[in-house]
Enzyme design. Sequence first.
Site, short mmCIF file in Angstrom:
data_model
loop_
_atom_site.label_atom_id
_atom_site.label_comp_id
_atom_site.label_asym_id
_atom_site.label_seq_id
_atom_site.Cartn_x
_atom_site.Cartn_y
_atom_site.Cartn_z
CB ALA A 67 -0.98 7.69 -0.97
CB THR A 69 -2.22 2.71 -0.64
OG1 THR A 69 -3.64 2.59 -0.47
CG2 THR A 69 -1.76 4.06 -0.12
CG ASP A 109 8.22 -0.25 3.34
OD1 ASP A 109 7.13 0.29 3.06
OD2 ASP A 109 8.34 -1.48 3.51
CE1 TYR A 132 1.95 3.20 -2.50
CE2 TYR A 132 3.55 1.59 -1.73
CZ TYR A 132 2.70 2.65 -1.48
OH TYR A 132 2.60 3.17 -0.22
#
Length: 294
Positions: A67, A69, A109, A132
């Site tokens: 990912a 991040t 989240d 993101y």
Amino acid sequence: MSEEASQKALVLGGQSGLLGMSLAEAFAHDGWEVSVTPRPEHWAYDVESLREFFQKESPDLVLNTWAYTQVDLAEDEPEEARRVNKILPGIIGKALKGLDIPLVHYSTDFVFDGKKGTPYLEDDKADAESVYGKTKRDGEKALLDLGLDKLFIIRTAWLFGPKKKNFVKTMLTLCKDRENIGVVHDQVGSPTYTPDLAQYSLALIKTGQYGLYHLANSGRASWCELASEAVRAAGYSCTVNPIPSEDYPQKAQRPAFSVLDTSRFTQATGITPRPWLQAVQEYVYSETAENLSQ
């Protein structure tokens, strides 16, 4: 999933990633053969090359922790964030299609806008506000649109854990030599200890109940509360002062409230995640012990 000791797990990003390393350790401890990769290289963005890699590795399970991040940098590098967080998961899914290998994909989240005020359920609208968050949401959709039979998508949050830089470790480093620090108090979420997340992931995978899950330690905290508890556990005299987000401006918009409801995971496994307070204490004690031994 059966529990034969001969099973093999392939952890994409398990060589050096915060979550990936904890996953590799948990699966190895459970008796799995574990293979890990570094960050994705150029060949990983080609479906046929990736399919050949999967066929050569011949895993019984693939876990994707690859990912982009860097939440704020993503605002300046939207195409790179999109390439890693949206396009790559789709390529992984296409490469696995027809191979009968289950895939576990980790999300965040940050796919939510933070305006709900009560813990987010898996079926709540994913309405991200940051690059993101949007790219991670789009990565989920890219996988779901493929109609894979054996897919877990696990949304998690606020990761901290061993062997890698993370928020809690940064707070401990700052507070070791300071009398006070200011930490944002008006963002609330679900702190998650990566060794716990790895163990819970393993338990969920063994149920064979594929789907979308939220998975984090139980309870909720602001960044200020998380930092305060870490500092208290470390025994530092540093004072952690609450500050509003506007006093700590960041390029990317963070969700003000992104607590994850993990009841679907509990229903599937019978496990209630332990409180983040216990997890952060364990982490801080282990970090302190490691520092003392050096």
